[in-house]
Design a protein around this motif. Structure first.
Motif, PDB file in Angstrom:
ATOM      1  N   SER A 277     -19.076  -3.869 -24.545  1.00  0.00           N
ATOM      2  CA  SER A 277     -18.452  -4.791 -23.599  1.00  0.00           C
ATOM      3  C   SER A 277     -18.565  -6.217 -24.124  1.00  0.00           C
ATOM      4  O   SER A 277     -19.468  -6.541 -24.905  1.00  0.00           O
ATOM      5  CB  SER A 277     -19.120  -4.680 -22.230  1.00  0.00           C
ATOM      6  N   LEU A 278     -17.657  -7.071 -23.684  1.00  0.00           N
ATOM      7  CA  LEU A 278     -17.719  -8.471 -24.108  1.00  0.00           C
ATOM      8  C   LEU A 278     -18.964  -9.162 -23.574  1.00  0.00           C
ATOM      9  O   LEU A 278     -19.494 -10.066 -24.212  1.00  0.00           O
ATOM     10  CB  LEU A 278     -16.449  -9.209 -23.697  1.00  0.00           C
ATOM     11  N   VAL A 279     -19.466  -8.706 -22.426  1.00  0.00           N
ATOM     12  CA  VAL A 279     -20.728  -9.235 -21.914  1.00  0.00           C
ATOM     13  C   VAL A 279     -21.848  -8.933 -22.910  1.00  0.00           C
ATOM     14  O   VAL A 279     -22.688  -9.793 -23.211  1.00  0.00           O
ATOM     15  CB  VAL A 279     -21.050  -8.651 -20.520  1.00  0.00           C
ATOM     16  N   THR A 280     -21.845  -7.720 -23.449  1.00  0.00           N
ATOM     17  CA  THR A 280     -22.846  -7.340 -24.452  1.00  0.00           C
ATOM     18  C   THR A 280     -22.711  -8.188 -25.706  1.00  0.00           C
ATOM     19  O   THR A 280     -23.714  -8.606 -26.293  1.00  0.00           O
ATOM     20  CB  THR A 280     -22.725  -5.840 -24.793  1.00  0.00           C
ATOM     21  N   VAL A 281     -21.481  -8.473 -26.124  1.00  0.00           N
ATOM     22  CA  VAL A 281     -21.254  -9.316 -27.302  1.00  0.00           C
ATOM     23  C   VAL A 281     -21.813 -10.712 -27.056  1.00  0.00           C
ATOM     24  O   VAL A 281     -22.529 -11.261 -27.897  1.00  0.00           O
ATOM     25  CB  VAL A 281     -19.755  -9.377 -27.663  1.00  0.00           C
ATOM     26  N   VAL A 282     -21.514 -11.266 -25.889  1.00  0.00           N
ATOM     27  CA  VAL A 282     -22.026 -12.602 -25.547  1.00  0.00           C
ATOM     28  C   VAL A 282     -23.550 -12.602 -25.604  1.00  0.00           C
ATOM     29  O   VAL A 282     -24.165 -13.477 -26.230  1.00  0.00           O
ATOM     30  CB  VAL A 282     -21.531 -13.042 -24.152  1.00  0.00           C
ATOM     31  N   LYS A 283     -24.164 -11.630 -24.974  1.00  0.00           N
ATOM     32  CA  LYS A 283     -25.631 -11.577 -24.947  1.00  0.00           C
ATOM     33  C   LYS A 283     -26.205 -11.407 -26.353  1.00  0.00           C
ATOM     34  O   LYS A 283     -27.225 -12.016 -26.693  1.00  0.00           O
ATOM     35  CB  LYS A 283     -26.098 -10.451 -24.027  1.00  0.00           C
ATOM     36  N   ARG A 284     -25.554 -10.593 -27.181  1.00  0.00           N
ATOM     37  CA  ARG A 284     -26.027 -10.404 -28.559  1.00  0.00           C
ATOM     38  C   ARG A 284     -25.974 -11.720 -29.331  1.00  0.00           C
ATOM     39  O   ARG A 284     -26.912 -12.080 -30.049  1.00  0.00           O
ATOM     40  CB  ARG A 284     -25.190  -9.319 -29.248  1.00  0.00           C
ATOM     41  N   PHE A 285     -24.881 -12.465 -29.187  1.00  0.00           N
ATOM     42  CA  PHE A 285     -24.769 -13.746 -29.881  1.00  0.00           C
ATOM     43  C   PHE A 285     -25.778 -14.760 -29.359  1.00  0.00           C
ATOM     44  O   PHE A 285     -26.375 -15.496 -30.137  1.00  0.00           O
ATOM     45  CB  PHE A 285     -23.350 -14.303 -29.759  1.00  0.00           C
ATOM     46  N   MET A 286     -25.968 -14.780 -28.051  1.00  0.00           N
ATOM     47  CA  MET A 286     -26.933 -15.711 -27.478  1.00  0.00           C
ATOM     48  C   MET A 286     -28.347 -15.369 -27.947  1.00  0.00           C
ATOM     49  O   MET A 286     -29.130 -16.262 -28.290  1.00  0.00           O
ATOM     50  CB  MET A 286     -26.860 -15.695 -25.947  1.00  0.00           C
ATOM     51  N   GLU A 287     -28.675 -14.068 -27.989  1.00  0.00           N
ATOM     52  CA  GLU A 287     -30.003 -13.646 -28.456  1.00  0.00           C
ATOM     53  C   GLU A 287     -30.214 -13.946 -29.935  1.00  0.00           C
ATOM     54  O   GLU A 287     -31.345 -14.094 -30.392  1.00  0.00           O
ATOM     55  CB  GLU A 287     -30.209 -12.157 -28.168  1.00  0.00           C
ATOM     56  N   SER A 288     -29.108 -14.060 -30.692  1.00  0.00           N
ATOM     57  CA  SER A 288     -29.233 -14.375 -32.122  1.00  0.00           C
ATOM     58  C   SER A 288     -29.461 -15.864 -32.354  1.00  0.00           C
ATOM     59  O   SER A 288     -29.668 -16.288 -33.490  1.00  0.00           O
ATOM     60  CB  SER A 288     -27.982 -13.922 -32.882  1.00  0.00           C
ATOM     61  N   GLY A 289     -29.419 -16.651 -31.272  1.00  0.00           N
ATOM     62  CA  GLY A 289     -29.693 -18.071 -31.403  1.00  0.00           C
ATOM     63  C   GLY A 289     -28.478 -18.973 -31.252  1.00  0.00           C
ATOM     64  O   GLY A 289     -28.621 -20.200 -31.301  1.00  0.00           O
ATOM     65  N   LEU A 290     -27.295 -18.416 -31.064  1.00  0.00           N
ATOM     66  CA  LEU A 290     -26.119 -19.261 -30.868  1.00  0.00           C
ATOM     67  C   LEU A 290     -26.170 -19.896 -29.474  1.00  0.00           C
ATOM     68  O   LEU A 290     -26.660 -19.293 -28.521  1.00  0.00           O
ATOM     69  CB  LEU A 290     -24.829 -18.441 -30.991  1.00  0.00           C
ATOM     70  N   SER A 291     -25.641 -21.085 -29.377  1.00  0.00           N
ATOM     71  CA  SER A 291     -25.539 -21.756 -28.076  1.00  0.00           C
ATOM     72  C   SER A 291     -24.326 -21.193 -27.332  1.00  0.00           C
ATOM     73  O   SER A 291     -23.531 -20.432 -27.896  1.00  0.00           O
ATOM     74  CB  SER A 291     -25.353 -23.263 -28.276  1.00  0.00           C
TER      75      SER A 291
ATOM     76  N   ALA B 259     -18.841 -19.258 -27.686  1.00  0.00           N
ATOM     77  CA  ALA B 259     -17.430 -19.373 -27.287  1.00  0.00           C
ATOM     78  C   ALA B 259     -16.542 -19.575 -28.514  1.00  0.00           C
ATOM     79  O   ALA B 259     -15.486 -18.933 -28.641  1.00  0.00           O
ATOM     80  CB  ALA B 259     -17.251 -20.525 -26.296  1.00  0.00           C
ATOM     81  N   LEU B 260     -16.971 -20.425 -29.415  1.00  0.00           N
ATOM     82  CA  LEU B 260     -16.219 -20.673 -30.645  1.00  0.00           C
ATOM     83  C   LEU B 260     -16.157 -19.412 -31.502  1.00  0.00           C
ATOM     84  O   LEU B 260     -15.092 -19.037 -32.000  1.00  0.00           O
ATOM     85  CB  LEU B 260     -16.860 -21.824 -31.427  1.00  0.00           C
ATOM     86  N   ARG B 261     -17.289 -18.742 -31.663  1.00  0.00           N
ATOM     87  CA  ARG B 261     -17.361 -17.509 -32.474  1.00  0.00           C
ATOM     88  C   ARG B 261     -16.453 -16.416 -31.921  1.00  0.00           C
ATOM     89  O   ARG B 261     -15.805 -15.688 -32.661  1.00  0.00           O
ATOM     90  CB  ARG B 261     -18.817 -17.027 -32.521  1.00  0.00           C
ATOM     91  N   MET B 262     -16.389 -16.318 -30.580  1.00  0.00           N
ATOM     92  CA  MET B 262     -15.586 -15.270 -29.944  1.00  0.00           C
ATOM     93  C   MET B 262     -14.154 -15.710 -29.654  1.00  0.00           C
ATOM     94  O   MET B 262     -13.330 -14.890 -29.245  1.00  0.00           O
ATOM     95  CB  MET B 262     -16.259 -14.823 -28.644  1.00  0.00           C
ATOM     96  N   ASP B 263     -13.869 -16.994 -29.837  1.00  0.00           N
ATOM     97  CA  ASP B 263     -12.548 -17.549 -29.541  1.00  0.00           C
ATOM     98  C   ASP B 263     -12.185 -17.349 -28.066  1.00  0.00           C
ATOM     99  O   ASP B 263     -11.101 -16.877 -27.721  1.00  0.00           O
ATOM    100  CB  ASP B 263     -11.479 -16.933 -30.455  1.00  0.00           C
ATOM    101  N   VAL B 264     -13.151 -17.677 -27.213  1.00  0.00           N
ATOM    102  CA  VAL B 264     -12.968 -17.592 -25.762  1.00  0.00           C
ATOM    103  C   VAL B 264     -13.413 -18.918 -25.152  1.00  0.00           C
ATOM    104  O   VAL B 264     -14.150 -19.683 -25.768  1.00  0.00           O
ATOM    105  CB  VAL B 264     -13.787 -16.422 -25.141  1.00  0.00           C
ATOM    106  N   PRO B 265     -13.003 -19.202 -23.922  1.00  0.00           N
ATOM    107  CA  PRO B 265     -13.454 -20.444 -23.269  1.00  0.00           C
ATOM    108  C   PRO B 265     -14.958 -20.411 -22.980  1.00  0.00           C
ATOM    109  O   PRO B 265     -15.541 -19.349 -22.746  1.00  0.00           O
ATOM    110  CB  PRO B 265     -12.671 -20.469 -21.953  1.00  0.00           C
ATOM    111  N   VAL B 266     -15.565 -21.572 -22.959  1.00  0.00           N
ATOM    112  CA  VAL B 266     -16.980 -21.703 -22.604  1.00  0.00           C
ATOM    113  C   VAL B 266     -17.222 -21.096 -21.226  1.00  0.00           C
ATOM    114  O   VAL B 266     -18.240 -20.444 -20.988  1.00  0.00           O
ATOM    115  CB  VAL B 266     -17.417 -23.185 -22.656  1.00  0.00           C
TER     116      VAL B 266
END
Length: 155
Positions: free
Chosen positions: A121-135, A140-147
């Protein structure tokens, strides 16, 4: 008007039901023999009855046409991909890969050559990126989605 479900045609109902149960964990919620509804609301219809319903012959019906798919989400995509790799009846469209926006997916055919996509899920993708240290902004930039989308996934 109300959309209610998708129906796919299968050559062998019992094998199809077993495949969807074993691979995706789906159970029958309604069973009328030639027509079965699975968890999530999509249906299976036998080839013989479908052919009669639409007044077509075998030469008018095409399997493995690669123009649509059934889409499922799995939060633990690595576990699912490992489970899939243990089966000898899986024909892959492609193995586990990561799309440009970061979502990891695997696509394969069911026994009747319908494409199945299982993605995180995209929620899982967001959480994975956030856990990797991305702000939030970097995610949002990495996924090309709005903040605002990233923020909504975190709530």
């Amino acid at each position: 008007m109300k959309y209610t479900s998708t129906l796919i045609v299968v050559k062998d109902m019992q094998k199809a039901r077993q495949f969807y149960k074993e691979v995706l964990g789906l159970d029958a919620t309604t069973d009328f023999g030639a027509n079965v509804t699975l968890t999530g609301g999509f249906g299976l219809q036998t080839l013989d009855t479908w052919r009669d319903f639409i007044h077509k012959q075998d030469h008018d019906l095409t399997f493995k046409n690669n123009v649509c798919e059934l889409y499922f989400e799995e939060d633990d995509i690595e576990r699912f991909a490992a489970k899939l790799s243990q089966r000898n009846d899986i024909e892959y469209v492609h193995p586990l890969l990561e799309h440009a926006w970061g979502q990891r997916v695997v696509r394969f055919y069911d026994l009747d050559k319908h494409i199945i996509e299982v993605g995180e899920s995209l929620v899982t993708v967001v959480k994975r990126f956030m856990e990797s240290g991305l702000s939030i902004e970097e995610t949002a930039l990495r996924m090309d989605v709005p903040v605002s989308f990233v923020q909504s996934c975190l709530n």
